[in-house]
Write a protein that holds these residues in place. Structure first.
Motif, PDB file in Angstrom:
ATOM      1  N   THR A 451       0.851  -1.200   0.000  1.00 24.24           N
ATOM      2  CA  THR A 451       0.000   0.000   0.000  1.00 24.24           C
ATOM      3  C   THR A 451       0.881   1.243   0.000  1.00 24.24           C
ATOM      4  OG1 THR A 451      -0.076   0.073   2.422  1.00 24.24           O
ATOM      5  CG2 THR A 451      -1.814  -1.178   1.296  1.00 24.24           C
ATOM      6  N   ASP A 453       0.819   5.534   1.100  1.00 25.37           N
ATOM      7  CA  ASP A 453       0.124   6.536   1.905  1.00 25.37           C
ATOM      8  C   ASP A 453      -0.193   7.801   1.120  1.00 25.37           C
ATOM      9  OD1 ASP A 453       0.020   5.016   4.227  1.00 25.37           O
ATOM     10  OD2 ASP A 453       2.026   5.622   4.854  1.00 25.37           O
ATOM     11  N   TYR A 605      -3.469   2.586  -3.397  1.00 19.04           N
ATOM     12  CA  TYR A 605      -3.675   3.799  -2.602  1.00 19.04           C
ATOM     13  C   TYR A 605      -5.158   4.159  -2.673  1.00 19.04           C
ATOM     14  CZ  TYR A 605      -4.061   8.777  -1.574  1.00 19.04           C
ATOM     15  OH  TYR A 605      -4.461   9.990  -1.062  1.00 19.04           O
ATOM     16  N   PRO A 609      -9.228   8.302   3.938  1.00 21.06           N
ATOM     17  CA  PRO A 609      -8.393   7.894   5.084  1.00 21.06           C
ATOM     18  C   PRO A 609      -8.835   6.585   5.744  1.00 21.06           C
ATOM     19  CG  PRO A 609      -8.889  10.243   5.194  1.00 21.06           C
ATOM     20  CD  PRO A 609      -9.728   9.690   4.092  1.00 21.06           C
ATOM     21  N   GLU A 610     -10.144   6.409   5.960  1.00 21.96           N
ATOM     22  CA  GLU A 610     -10.602   5.179   6.617  1.00 21.96           C
ATOM     23  C   GLU A 610     -10.325   3.961   5.737  1.00 21.96           C
ATOM     24  OE1 GLU A 610     -14.651   3.162   8.550  1.00 21.96           O
ATOM     25  OE2 GLU A 610     -14.611   5.332   8.135  1.00 21.96           O
ATOM     26  N   THR A 611     -10.480   4.123   4.435  1.00 20.14           N
ATOM     27  CA  THR A 611     -10.199   3.023   3.517  1.00 20.14           C
ATOM     28  C   THR A 611      -8.706   2.709   3.492  1.00 20.14           C
ATOM     29  OG1 THR A 611     -12.067   3.772   2.170  1.00 20.14           O
ATOM     30  CG2 THR A 611     -10.556   2.175   1.160  1.00 20.14           C
ATOM     31  N   ARG A 612      -7.870   3.748   3.526  1.00 24.01           N
ATOM     32  CA  ARG A 612      -6.416   3.520   3.588  1.00 24.01           C
ATOM     33  C   ARG A 612      -6.054   2.719   4.821  1.00 24.01           C
ATOM     34  NH1 ARG A 612      -5.829   8.856   1.896  1.00 24.01           N
ATOM     35  NH2 ARG A 612      -5.207   9.609   3.944  1.00 24.01           N
ATOM     36  N   GLU A 613      -6.668   3.050   5.945  1.00 27.61           N
ATOM     37  CA  GLU A 613      -6.389   2.335   7.194  1.00 27.61           C
ATOM     38  C   GLU A 613      -6.820   0.875   7.075  1.00 27.61           C
ATOM     39  OE1 GLU A 613      -4.689   1.701  10.640  1.00 27.61           O
ATOM     40  OE2 GLU A 613      -4.664   3.676   9.655  1.00 27.61           O
ATOM     41  N   LYS A 614      -7.980   0.641   6.446  1.00 30.17           N
ATOM     42  CA  LYS A 614      -8.452  -0.735   6.257  1.00 30.17           C
ATOM     43  C   LYS A 614      -7.474  -1.515   5.377  1.00 30.17           C
ATOM     44  CE  LYS A 614     -11.222  -4.277   6.323  1.00 30.17           C
ATOM     45  NZ  LYS A 614     -11.357  -5.092   7.562  1.00 30.17           N
ATOM     46  N   ARG A 616      -4.291  -0.931   4.960  1.00 30.43           N
ATOM     47  CA  ARG A 616      -3.053  -1.167   5.721  1.00 30.43           C
ATOM     48  C   ARG A 616      -3.212  -2.344   6.681  1.00 30.43           C
ATOM     49  NH1 ARG A 616      -1.983   4.649   5.696  1.00 30.43           N
ATOM     50  NH2 ARG A 616      -3.376   4.877   7.455  1.00 30.43           N
ATOM     51  N   SER A 617      -4.425  -2.500   7.232  1.00 33.23           N
ATOM     52  CA  SER A 617      -4.649  -3.601   8.184  1.00 33.23           C
ATOM     53  C   SER A 617      -4.675  -4.956   7.489  1.00 33.23           C
ATOM     54  CB  SER A 617      -5.975  -3.383   8.927  1.00 33.23           C
ATOM     55  OG  SER A 617      -7.084  -3.634   8.081  1.00 33.23           O
TER      56      SER A 617
END
Length: 620
Positions: A451, A453, A605, A609-614, A616-617
């Motif tokens: 991913t 940022d 990418y 923001p919330e999708t990026r965090e998902k 990354r998890s």
């Protein structure tokens, strides 16, 4: 590869067949993220002991045995590869073995390349041809064999059959890469093994094969010219070869007895549909059989015309569109190869069609009428526009309405994304296309996933891969307006895709290169395409080494589920009349297409923001 051991050690294990099968099942499940089919487990229990005991009896206990060897850049597996030393040359020697439990088999309609087994409803590829394909493919893609291509031989061992019960299969020419032995030829089989392998340790040869550098895949566009004009350069494996032979058999019948047949070839991204299409077209073209290639993709058709017909205008004319056959004479062609058939439309008529041709006749019926053997290659999960159709069932129904036989060949392997079935399943689960929930990505050594940022981080990553000699592209969901008219006084391309202080143009509109950027149909294949962001319509049907995917605000993760925002899409094909459920399905399919273009790896990418965090998890 699921397991590797010397023949003698493996023979000791095969005294406990269940234990060996359990071990292979455990390794298979860990590697592929699903359990093997029961028939495969039975084959391990019954066929592997037959081979290992033969090796020991031949005095070849030190030969290295590699079980379920994964062919490079594909999900296909050879049952066994034996590694050792050649008794005459002292060089490494490799024997690819295809194991069959069949007790009898016979050719399909006097066509020995395809054969019938009573237990199977459909014909399968002759095992002599199957193992020959594995050998040819291995030599083409494993760098360790570049210097010693003659070190590879292939054999099909039908240990439960007698020669009399499979005699019809021998109508296929046998050679060093494709031979067959049966259970009542055990003595000859032992002699064959001794002729290829010495009674010496094979571990070093096995190491060399496993460490051999995988050559870059022969990408479709780079060899299309030679494929169509001169000679076949693709190696077709298993179902790919079966699909090819099914079509060629239908062509022979059509010419001999005026019998018409529809053939459907269905498979996921990178399963080789377009390779089959070009192999068919090239072979038919060289034989003088009237045949054309058609798609619903402007990018794909124009790229084929440019590359495959670079020096021969008549080759360019082989590549048409689905709506080119509204006035075709029935059966004027012997074969019409319809590639990307998931892009069929209900009718061929559009706003430019003259009134006399606005009959409402289904496009699929026009294509079936145009040739004695219409061939449809498709992936029904790649429908990305309203009005597109083209599922196996729809084509079967259309054939039935016209009173035509319809043969279907399913492709269950794939060559894109490093041949990683696990990655394709992960993408389908990530997007919830089949109702499953996203899961964490477990690296499988076949494809790289990461991913970013920021879009700049993604661009820098891909630029670094390009500096190493790889191809790379950036693509995005259709969430930004596309500048379709650029004035003659413009000195820079418009910044269409704007994310913070990062901006890039979409791929160009139309057929003209401008300011160093290639025309839209060549975005995926021209190296200058890296400077623009591609959309699904220019990426679909193509592949590149490294893929960067920008997920826009049309698909975002909220708490525990995906949310589709149709208002964020700028795709002009979505109208007020397009139902919400169709938009939801098409947007998810769009990202499936974009996420499955990379041969070596993908970097993702999201603008949210919330999708990026998902993401990354899920992606370590």
């Amino acid at each position: 590869m699921l397991f590797r051991e010397s023949a003698a050690s493996l023979a000791n294990r095969t005294h406990l067949e269940k234990q060996l099968a359990d071990l292979l099942t455990e390794n298979f499940t860990h590697k592929h993220r699903h359990r093997p089919h029961p028939s495969e487990v039975r084959s391990w229990e019954r066929s592997i002991p037959a081979l290992t005991h033969a090796l020991v009896e031949a005095g070849l206990g030190e030969v290295e045995v590699m079980l379920e060897y994964a062919l490079p850049l594909t999900s296909k597996r050879a049952d066994v590869i034996l590694a050792g030393v050649h008794p005459s040359t002292g060089e490494p020697s490799y024997v690819v073995v295809e194991l069959k439990q069949w007790s009898e088999a016979y050719p399909e309609e006097d066509d020995p390349l395809r054969c019938r087994i009573d237990a199977y409803p459909d014909p399968v590829l002759n095992p002599i041809e199957q193992v020959r394909g594995y050998c040819d493919y291995l030599v083409s893609f494993n760098g360790a064999l570049e210097r010693i291509p003659d070190s590879v031989s292939g054999v099909a061992y039908l240990h439960n059959a007698t020669n009399l019960k499979v005699a019809g299969l021998r109508a296929v020419t046998e050679d060093v890469r494709g031979q067959m032995f049966t259970g009542d030829q055990r003595g000859a089989f032992l002699g064959y093994l001794r002729s290829r392998l010495a009674a010496k340790p094979g571990a070093e040869a096995a190491d060399a094969l496993l460490q051999g550098k995988v050559r870059p895949s022969r990408q479709l566009m780079a060899v299309a010219a030679e494929e169509v004009r001169n000679r076949e350069q693709f190696v077709l494996l298993d179902e790919q070869r079966l699909a090819y032979e099914t079509v060629m058999s239908a062509v022979r019948r059509a010419r001999r007895s005026n019998r018409k047949q529809v053939v459907v070839v269905a498979g996921g991204p990178g399963s080789g549909k377009s390779v089959i299409a070009l192999s068919l077209l090239g072979d038919l073209y060289r034989r003088g059989v009237p045949a054309l290639h058609a798609t619903g993709s402007q990018s794909f058709t124009k790229t084929m015309r440019k590359i495959a017909g670079a020096r021969k205008p008549e080759v360019q004319r082989l590549f048409r569109y689905f709506n080119s056959f509204m006035e075709a004479e029935p059966n004027d062609l012997d074969v019409l190869v319809c590639d990307e058939a998931h892009r069929l439309r209900k009718t061929s008529a559009n706003r430019y069609t003259r009134a006399a041709l606005r009959t409402g006749r289904p496009q699929v019926a026009e294509l079936m009428d145009a040739a004695r053997v219409p061939v449809f290659l498709l992936d029904q999960h790649q429908v990305v526009r309203p009005g597109e159709m083209g599922t196996v069932e729809q084509i079967q129904d259309a054939a039935a309405e016209l009173g035509l036989d319809c043969a279907v060949v399913e492709l269950d392997s794939q060559f894109r994304c490093g041949g990683s079935d696990a990655y394709l399943r992960w993408v389908v689960d990530l997007l919830g296309i089949e109702g499953n929930s996203p899961s964490a990505w477990e690296p499988d050594g076949k494809v790289v996933l990461s991913t970013a940022d920021s879009p700049q981080e993604m661009e820098d990553f891909l630029a670094a891969r390009r500096s190493q000699g790889y191809g790379a592209r950036m693509s995005a969901g259709y969430c930004w307006k596309w500048t379709t008219k650029i004035g003659p006084s413009t000195h820079t391309l418009p910044a269409d895709v704007v994310i913070g202080d990062w901006a890039k143009p979409w791929n160009l509109f139309g057929d003209r290169a401008l300011l160093g950027a290639p025309p839209a149909p060549l975005w995926a294949t021209d190296p200058a395409g890296f400077g623009q962001v591609g959309c699904v319509y220019t990426a679909q049907g193509f592949e590149y080494d490294w893929s960067g995917v920008i997920m826009g605000p049309d698909l975002v993760w909220r708490t525990d589920r995906w949310v589709v925002d149709r208002t964020a899409s700028k795709d002009p094909s979505f109208t007020k009349a397009t139902p919400d459920e169709d938009v939801d399905r098409l947007i998810r399919n769009t990202y499936k297409v974009l996420l499955t273009r990379g041969m070596i790896g993908t970097i993702v990418y999201s603008t949210d923001p919330e999708t990026r965090e998902k993401l990354r998890s899920l992606i370590s």
